[in-house]
Design a protein around this motif. Sequence first.
Motif, PDB file in Angstrom:
ATOM      1  N   TYR A  57       5.186   7.131  29.902  1.00  0.00           N
ATOM      2  CA  TYR A  57       4.807   8.452  30.410  1.00  0.00           C
ATOM      3  C   TYR A  57       6.000   9.403  30.430  1.00  0.00           C
ATOM      4  O   TYR A  57       5.849  10.597  30.182  1.00  0.00           O
ATOM      5  N   GLU A  58       7.176   8.875  30.740  1.00  0.00           N
ATOM      6  CA  GLU A  58       8.382   9.704  30.707  1.00  0.00           C
ATOM      7  C   GLU A  58       8.579  10.293  29.314  1.00  0.00           C
ATOM      8  O   GLU A  58       8.828  11.494  29.165  1.00  0.00           O
ATOM      9  N   VAL A  59       8.443   9.465  28.284  1.00  0.00           N
ATOM     10  CA  VAL A  59       8.682   9.931  26.922  1.00  0.00           C
ATOM     11  C   VAL A  59       7.560  10.854  26.445  1.00  0.00           C
ATOM     12  O   VAL A  59       7.816  11.971  25.985  1.00  0.00           O
ATOM     13  N   ARG A  60       6.329  10.378  26.536  1.00  0.00           N
ATOM     14  CA  ARG A  60       5.212  11.195  26.039  1.00  0.00           C
ATOM     15  C   ARG A  60       5.156  12.556  26.709  1.00  0.00           C
ATOM     16  O   ARG A  60       5.003  13.598  26.045  1.00  0.00           O
ATOM     17  N   ASN A  61       5.313  12.562  28.027  1.00  0.00           N
ATOM     18  CA  ASN A  61       5.154  13.815  28.764  1.00  0.00           C
ATOM     19  C   ASN A  61       6.308  14.772  28.515  1.00  0.00           C
ATOM     20  O   ASN A  61       6.113  15.992  28.482  1.00  0.00           O
ATOM     21  N   LYS A  62       7.521  14.243  28.364  1.00  0.00           N
ATOM     22  CA  LYS A  62       8.641  15.129  28.028  1.00  0.00           C
ATOM     23  C   LYS A  62       8.423  15.747  26.646  1.00  0.00           C
ATOM     24  O   LYS A  62       8.713  16.932  26.432  1.00  0.00           O
ATOM     25  N   VAL A  63       7.918  14.953  25.702  1.00  0.00           N
ATOM     26  CA  VAL A  63       7.615  15.501  24.375  1.00  0.00           C
ATOM     27  C   VAL A  63       6.595  16.621  24.502  1.00  0.00           C
ATOM     28  O   VAL A  63       6.716  17.675  23.861  1.00  0.00           O
TER      29      VAL A  63
ATOM     30  N   GLY B  60       2.929  11.597  21.887  1.00  0.00           N
ATOM     31  CA  GLY B  60       3.369  12.948  22.191  1.00  0.00           C
ATOM     32  C   GLY B  60       3.092  13.929  21.071  1.00  0.00           C
ATOM     33  O   GLY B  60       3.120  15.145  21.273  1.00  0.00           O
ATOM     34  N   LEU B  61       2.804  13.407  19.867  1.00  0.00           N
ATOM     35  CA  LEU B  61       2.485  14.276  18.734  1.00  0.00           C
ATOM     36  C   LEU B  61       1.097  14.888  18.877  1.00  0.00           C
ATOM     37  O   LEU B  61       0.787  15.891  18.238  1.00  0.00           O
ATOM     38  N   LYS B  62       0.236  14.260  19.697  1.00  0.00           N
ATOM     39  CA  LYS B  62      -1.089  14.797  19.953  1.00  0.00           C
ATOM     40  C   LYS B  62      -1.034  15.694  21.186  1.00  0.00           C
ATOM     41  O   LYS B  62      -0.360  15.367  22.165  1.00  0.00           O
ATOM     42  N   ALA B  63      -1.753  16.787  21.141  1.00  0.00           N
ATOM     43  CA  ALA B  63      -1.776  17.694  22.288  1.00  0.00           C
ATOM     44  C   ALA B  63      -2.497  17.042  23.463  1.00  0.00           C
ATOM     45  O   ALA B  63      -3.428  16.257  23.264  1.00  0.00           O
ATOM     46  N   PRO B  64      -2.071  17.314  24.697  1.00  0.00           N
ATOM     47  CA  PRO B  64      -2.801  16.793  25.854  1.00  0.00           C
ATOM     48  C   PRO B  64      -4.225  17.329  25.882  1.00  0.00           C
ATOM     49  O   PRO B  64      -4.494  18.450  25.460  1.00  0.00           O
ATOM     50  N   ARG B  65      -5.130  16.516  26.391  1.00  0.00           N
ATOM     51  CA  ARG B  65      -6.518  16.930  26.517  1.00  0.00           C
ATOM     52  C   ARG B  65      -6.662  17.997  27.609  1.00  0.00           C
ATOM     53  O   ARG B  65      -5.819  18.104  28.494  1.00  0.00           O
TER      54      ARG B  65
END
Length: 318
Positions: free
Chosen positions: A238-244, A293-298
Amino acid sequence: MTSQPFVVAVVVTYNRLELLQTTLAGIASGTRVPDAVVVVDNASTDGTSEFLRTYRGPVTTDVVTLNTNVGGAGGFAVGMERAVLDHGADHVWIMDDDTEPQPKALQEALDLAQAYGQDTGHVPGFIASRVVWTDGRDHPMNRMRPRMGASDESRSSAARLGATQIRSASFVSVLIPAAEIRRHGLPIADYFIWNDDLEYTARVSRKGIALSTNASVANHHTKVFGDAGADPGPRFYYEVRNKVWVYTRSNALAPWEKVLFTGASLRNWTRTIAASKNRKVLLAGLFKGLRDGLKAPRSNAEVLAGIYALRDVRQPVR
């Protein structure tokens, strides 16, 4: 005479009953208590829901029990919406269930908001409390740095009132005017945990003023005294994905800030992995986080579909 602002506290909880009880006791013991408290229970299984069914505090308590754990991000989206639309809050006071606001926390934040408005003619986008660990030391996880690029005049205006102009804060005792929530919307529920507060508070403060004050204090009851560099195990994902997402999908940061923050994150991630005894777990989280992280958050509606019918808080600010 002016009427007192209507303040609604929002607390998000999940399977931490004892800590939640401490949070609610801290809220109730304030020299200024909020006019209502919204508690969002993220489908707890430890007796929290049973406790909340019989809880009777000194102020109106609105319990929202979700049937699915949507994380802190989803919980705050639900709680903030309810505070603004159902309770008509003037200010929303946000905190996790491991927060223990000290007696003057809310009053000092309100006093600063009023004084700053009278002094400068501008309403702060939010005010963050000083966050300390259980032994009174400033908590490194919640360290708030002075805003880079702030003008001397802006710094001086804050300093005259014993405050510091900041750029972002964690959701550990943050006071936000409801007008700012109507203007900027809600936290992004798909973040689930971590960095939802960074994205949201940076979004609010990008073109506004945000302040922290040592006069308002909250204890953060984490298990250990450490910052985000402590080994997070599987949560590193979550740290990585969300920072991206913050750096590539959000307008919360200016382009030059994204460059600086990205460099700092890469350094921190490298140090965290190098110091970990579970490097395989962190490396797996790193690669999965970068990929997702390459996909936009829903959208919030997609995340909360079938869980909570989230309404649009964005309305014209009179």
